[in-house]
Design a protein around this motif. Structure first.
Motif, mmCIF file in Angstrom:
data_model
loop_
_atom_site.group_PDB
_atom_site.id
_atom_site.type_symbol
_atom_site.label_atom_id
_atom_site.label_comp_id
_atom_site.label_asym_id
_atom_site.label_seq_id
_atom_site.Cartn_x
_atom_site.Cartn_y
_atom_site.Cartn_z
ATOM 1 N N ASP A 71 0.855 -1.189 0.000
ATOM 2 C CA ASP A 71 0.000 0.000 0.000
ATOM 3 C C ASP A 71 0.896 1.246 0.000
ATOM 4 N N PHE A 72 0.786 2.070 -1.041
ATOM 5 C CA PHE A 72 1.641 3.262 -1.153
ATOM 6 C C PHE A 72 1.491 4.174 0.047
ATOM 7 N N SER A 73 0.280 4.300 0.585
ATOM 8 C CA SER A 73 0.064 5.199 1.719
ATOM 9 C C SER A 73 0.816 4.746 2.960
ATOM 10 N N LYS A 74 1.155 3.445 3.011
ATOM 11 C CA LYS A 74 1.945 2.926 4.145
ATOM 12 C C LYS A 74 3.443 3.051 3.856
ATOM 13 N N ILE A 83 4.985 5.070 1.925
ATOM 14 C CA ILE A 83 5.464 6.456 1.840
ATOM 15 C C ILE A 83 5.931 6.969 3.194
ATOM 16 N N LEU A 84 5.399 6.397 4.278
ATOM 17 C CA LEU A 84 5.837 6.800 5.620
ATOM 18 C C LEU A 84 7.325 6.531 5.789
ATOM 19 N N TYR A 85 7.770 5.377 5.299
ATOM 20 C CA TYR A 85 9.176 5.028 5.405
ATOM 21 C C TYR A 85 10.013 5.779 4.371
ATOM 22 N N SER A 86 9.463 6.000 3.189
ATOM 23 C CA SER A 86 10.201 6.721 2.146
ATOM 24 C C SER A 86 10.575 8.116 2.607
ATOM 25 N N LEU A 87 9.637 8.790 3.251
ATOM 26 C CA LEU A 87 9.897 10.154 3.719
ATOM 27 C C LEU A 87 10.969 10.179 4.798
ATOM 28 N N LYS A 88 10.936 9.206 5.691
ATOM 29 C CA LYS A 88 11.945 9.137 6.749
ATOM 30 C C LYS A 88 13.327 8.817 6.161
ATOM 31 N N ILE A 89 13.361 7.893 5.219
ATOM 32 C CA ILE A 89 14.632 7.533 4.587
ATOM 33 C C ILE A 89 15.228 8.749 3.884
ATOM 34 N N ARG A 90 14.377 9.521 3.215
ATOM 35 C CA ARG A 90 14.845 10.714 2.510
ATOM 36 C C ARG A 90 15.505 11.690 3.486
ATOM 37 N N LYS A 91 14.939 11.813 4.664
ATOM 38 C CA LYS A 91 15.499 12.711 5.680
ATOM 39 C C LYS A 91 16.926 12.306 6.040
ATOM 40 N N TYR A 92 17.153 11.011 6.272
ATOM 41 C CA TYR A 92 18.478 10.544 6.695
ATOM 42 C C TYR A 92 19.442 10.409 5.522
ATOM 43 N N SER A 93 18.917 10.423 4.294
ATOM 44 C CA SER A 93 19.789 10.347 3.129
ATOM 45 C C SER A 93 20.632 11.600 2.962
ATOM 46 N N LYS A 94 20.234 12.670 3.606
ATOM 47 C CA LYS A 94 20.965 13.941 3.509
ATOM 48 C C LYS A 94 22.085 14.042 4.542
ATOM 49 N N MET A 95 22.170 13.071 5.443
ATOM 50 C CA MET A 95 23.151 13.151 6.524
ATOM 51 C C MET A 95 24.515 12.637 6.080
ATOM 52 N N SER A 96 25.549 13.244 6.638
ATOM 53 C CA SER A 96 26.911 12.794 6.395
ATOM 54 C C SER A 96 27.218 11.580 7.260
ATOM 55 N N PHE A 97 28.373 10.976 6.993
ATOM 56 C CA PHE A 97 28.800 9.823 7.782
ATOM 57 C C PHE A 97 28.944 10.193 9.257
ATOM 58 N N ASP A 98 29.561 11.323 9.528
ATOM 59 C CA ASP A 98 29.745 11.744 10.927
ATOM 60 C C ASP A 98 28.415 11.991 11.616
ATOM 61 N N GLN A 99 27.447 12.525 10.895
ATOM 62 C CA GLN A 99 26.117 12.727 11.484
ATOM 63 C C GLN A 99 25.437 11.392 11.769
ATOM 64 N N LEU A 100 25.582 10.446 10.852
ATOM 65 C CA LEU A 100 24.940 9.148 11.031
ATOM 66 C C LEU A 100 25.550 8.364 12.182
ATOM 67 N N ARG A 101 26.845 8.503 12.417
ATOM 68 C CA ARG A 101 27.500 7.730 13.469
ATOM 69 C C ARG A 101 27.335 8.381 14.839
ATOM 70 N N ASN A 102 26.744 9.569 14.897
ATOM 71 C CA ASN A 102 26.468 10.217 16.176
ATOM 72 C C ASN A 102 25.444 9.381 16.947
ATOM 73 N N PRO A 103 25.701 9.062 18.220
ATOM 74 C CA PRO A 103 24.758 8.226 18.994
ATOM 75 C C PRO A 103 23.344 8.790 19.042
ATOM 76 N N TYR A 104 23.217 10.116 18.989
ATOM 77 C CA TYR A 104 21.880 10.719 19.021
ATOM 78 C C TYR A 104 21.078 10.347 17.778
ATOM 79 N N THR A 105 21.769 10.121 16.661
ATOM 80 C CA THR A 105 21.065 9.743 15.439
ATOM 81 C C THR A 105 20.381 8.395 15.613
ATOM 82 N N LEU A 106 21.097 7.421 16.179
ATOM 83 C CA LEU A 106 20.489 6.114 16.414
ATOM 84 C C LEU A 106 19.311 6.233 17.373
#
Length: 513
Positions: free
Chosen positions: A444-447, A449-472
Motif C-alpha cells: 500500500d503506497f500510503s503505508k 510512503i511513511l518510510y520513504s519520507l523518513k529515509i529521505r530525511k536521513y539520506s541527507k546526513m553525512s557519515f559523521d552525522q549518522l555515526r552520532n549516537p543521538y542519530t540512532l
C-alpha cells in the motif's frame, strides 16, 4: 593442590551481562580437583569496570593464580587490567585463555600476561596449577605459551583434544551469580554441549581452531564432539531443579543439528523430561541444509521455538565465494519455509560490509529478507577476526581502514573500505535496514510512503552525522512511532526489537499484541 585460583571475566562491550561456558566448566573441573576457585565478573551488574573496584575484589580473595578469558574485543581491556594487577600484586601468575589467546598467541610477548593457554584448557589448566602447587616445573605444560625468566617465550605443543565430553563434569552453577544473571537475561539460560565444526566459513575462527587442535588427519573424524543425549538432559534437569524460573534454554552450540539421529533422540527425551513437565522452551543454532520435515516436526513438538539460521547475505556469490558458506538461496528458502510450516520462529543472522559489497548486493539482501520473512533479524557488520581466512584476505588486499588496523574493537561501523559504496551509504543501510525491507513488504503506497519520507530525511546526513549516537536514538524513536501507526492498522512490518540496535523483528507475524 591448595592454590586459590581466581577467574577474571571482562564481560564488557555488550548491552547485557553474559554467561561464560569456559569459566563455568573449568571451575567445575578445578573444584573437582580440590581447588578453591572464585570469580571477578566485570560488568555493571556485578563488579563495575573500574580499576579500584576490580582491585578491591581481587584483594578480598587474595588469589595465588589469576586467569582471564577474553575474546579479541575484550582483550585490550583485559590486558590493561592484567597490567595493574601485576603492579599491585607482583609475583602472582596471571594467565589468559579463551579465543584471543588461541588465535593470536604472538600477543603474549608484548602483553602484561605471564602465559597464554592455547586451545582447550580442560586438562592443561589443572596440570599447570598442580605443577605450581607442588613446586614442579610448569614451563613445559602442553597447551601453554609461557614467558621464561629470560623473557623468551616457551611455546609448548598442543595435547590431544578431549575426545569424550561425557567425561567432563557438569557446569559449575555457583561460580556466577545465577539468580541475578538469569533475571538480567529474562530467565534465558545459555549453555553448550558440543565442540568443533567441519565447515570452513572464512569469517569464522572454527577452521583455525581445527588447525590448532588437530595434528593429523587420523584425529579429524573425532574432532566434532558432543555430549550424549542422556548426559545433556541429565545436566539440564539438574540445573532446572536449582533454578526453576528458567523460561528458555538457549543452546549456543554451532551445529548440534548436524547429527540428525542425535537431534531426534534429544527431542524425544527433552520433551518427556523437561518440556512436558516444566514447559521450558529452547532455541537452537541451525545451518540451512540440516533441517527437514522430520527434524522440524520433532523440534516443534519438543518445545523448540526458535531456530537461528546463518543467512549472512542475499548475494549468493558473496555468501559462497567470499564467505565460503556453501549454502544456496534455494536451501535458505526451503529451511525458513519448513520452520514457518511447523510454527518455529526464525532468526536470520545477517551481515553487511562483506568484502566486495555493493549497492546491488545490499538490494539482494533486502529482497531475500523480504522473501524469507524471518521473525528476527540479527544485524552486524562483518568483522575480520584475527587470523581468519577473511582477515588474511582483507590484509592482503589492504581493505581494513587505517584506524582499525591495530584494534578491531568497534561494532558501530564497518572496519573495511569499499570501492563501490561509501561509509555513509553503508552505515545508512545498516541503521535503516528494517525501513528498506518495509518498502518491499508494504504494498500500500500510503503505508510505504511513511518510510520513504523518513529515509529521505536521513539520506541527507553525512557519515559523521549518522555515526552520532543521538542519530540512532532518534531513529529508534521514529521507528517506534511508525510501528505504532502500522500496528494500529494491522500491517506487518519490521521494527527495532526492544530498542536493541542489533535486532529487528517482524511485527504481525505472530499477531500484533
Amino acid at each position: 593442590m591448595k592454590n586459590k585460583f581466581l577467574f577474571v571475566y571482562p564481560d564488557i562491550g555488550t548491552s547485557t551481562a553474559n554467561f561464560s561456558p569456559a569459566i563455568q566448566l573449568l571451575s567445575a573441573i578445578l573444584k573437582d580437583k580440590g581447588l578453591d576457585v572464585s570469580l571477578v565478573h566485570i560488568n555493571d551488574a556485578f563488579v563495575p569496570d573500574d580499576n579500584d573496584a576490580i582491585l578491591a575484589s581481587i584483594k578480598s580473595y587474595n588469589p595465588d593464580v589469576i586467569g582471564f578469558t577474553a575474546t579479541s574485543f575484550q582483550y585490550p581491556r583485559a590486558n590493561e587490567i592484567a597490567g595493574f594487577i601485576q603492579r599491585e600484586y607482583p609475583g602472582r601468575l596471571v594467565i589468559l585463555g579463551g579465543v584471543h589467546a588461541t588465535i593470536k598467541p604472538d600477543d603474549l610477548k608484548e602483553s602484561n600476561f605471564d602465559a597464554f593457554c592455547i586451545g582447550e584448557g580442560d586438562e592443561a589448566l589443572p596440570e599447570l596449577l598442580e605443577s605450581i602447587s607442588n613446586r614442579h616445573d610448569y614451563f613445559h605444560v602442553k597447551n601453554f605459551h609461557i614467558k621464561l625468566p629470560n623473557s623468551h617465550i616457551q611455546k609448548n605443543p598442543i595435547r590431544p583434544f578431549v575426545k569424550d565430553l561425557n567425561t567432563l563434569p557438569f557446569w559449575d552453577m555457583d561460580i556466577m551469580d545465577m539468580p541475578k544473571l538469569l533475571k538480567i537475561r529474562n530467565e534465558w539460560l545459555s549453555i553448550s554441549f558440543s565442540r568443533g565444526c567441519p565447515y570452513k566459513c572464512s569469517f569464522c575462527i572454527n577452521p583455525l581452531l581445527l588447525e590448532i587442535n588437530v595434528t593429523g588427519k587420523s584425529q579429524l573424524k573425532g574432532y566434532c564432539r558432543k555430549r550424549s543425549v542422556n548426559n545433556v538432559v541429565s545436566e539440564l534437569v539438574s540445573i532446572i531443579g536449582r533454578f526453576p524460573d528458567i523460561k528458555v534454554i538457549n543452546f549456543d552450540d554451532d551445529l548440534l543439528m548436524l547429527d540428525k539421529t542425535w537431534v531426534i533422540e534429544f527431542c524425544k527425551k527433552y520433551k518427556s523430561a523437561i518440556f512436558d513437565k516444566y514447559g521450558i522452551h529452547y532455541a537452537f543454532n541451525c545451518r540451512a541444509n540440516t533441517i527437514d520435515d522430520e527434524v522440524a516436526l520433532a523440534l516443534s513438538q519438543s518445545g523448540c521455538f526458535e531456530l537461528r539460521i546463518g543467512f549472512e547475505t542475499g548475494d549468493e556469490s558473496l555468501r559462497n565465494m567470499m564467505l565460503n558458506k556453501q549454502v544456496t538461496n534455494k536451501e535458505l528458502v526451503r529451511a525458513f519455509g519448513i520452520a514457518d510450516h511447523y510454527g518455529i520462529r526464525t532468526n536470520a543472522f545477517t551481515m553487511l560490509g562483506i568484502p566486495g559489497e555493493t549497492g546491488e548486493s545490499i538490494i539482494d539482501t533486502l529482497k531475500m529478507i523480504a522473501t524469507l520473512k524471518p521473525f528476527l533479524i540479527r544485524m552486524t557488520f562483518l568483522y575480520p577476526y584475527y587470523n581468519t581466512q577473511i582477515y588474511n584476505y582483507c590484509i592482503e588486499n589492504d581493505l581494513i581502514k587505517p584506524e582499525f588496523k591495530q584494534l578491531l574493537n568497534s561494532f558501530t561501523e564497518s572496519p573495511l573500505m569499499f570501492d563501490n559504496i561509501n561509509n555513509a551509504q553503508l552505515l545508512r543501510c545498516r541503521l535503516l535496514f528494517p525501513w528498506y525491507v518495509n518498502l518491499l513488504l508494504c504494498k500500500d503506497f500510503s503505508k510505504s510512503i511513511l518510510y520513504s519520507l523518513k529515509i529521505r530525511k536521513y539520506s541527507k546526513m553525512s557519515f559523521d552525522q549518522l555515526r552520532n549516537p543521538y542519530t540512532l536514538s532518534n531513529i529508534i524513536q521514529e521507528d517506534r512511532e511508525l510501528s505504532d501507526t502500522l500496528t494500529a492498522q494491522e500491517v506487518p512490518h519490521y521494527k527495532y526489537f526492544d530498542k536493541n540496535p542489533n535486532y529487528f523483528h517482524l511485527k504481525g507475524k505472530y499477531g500484533f499484541a
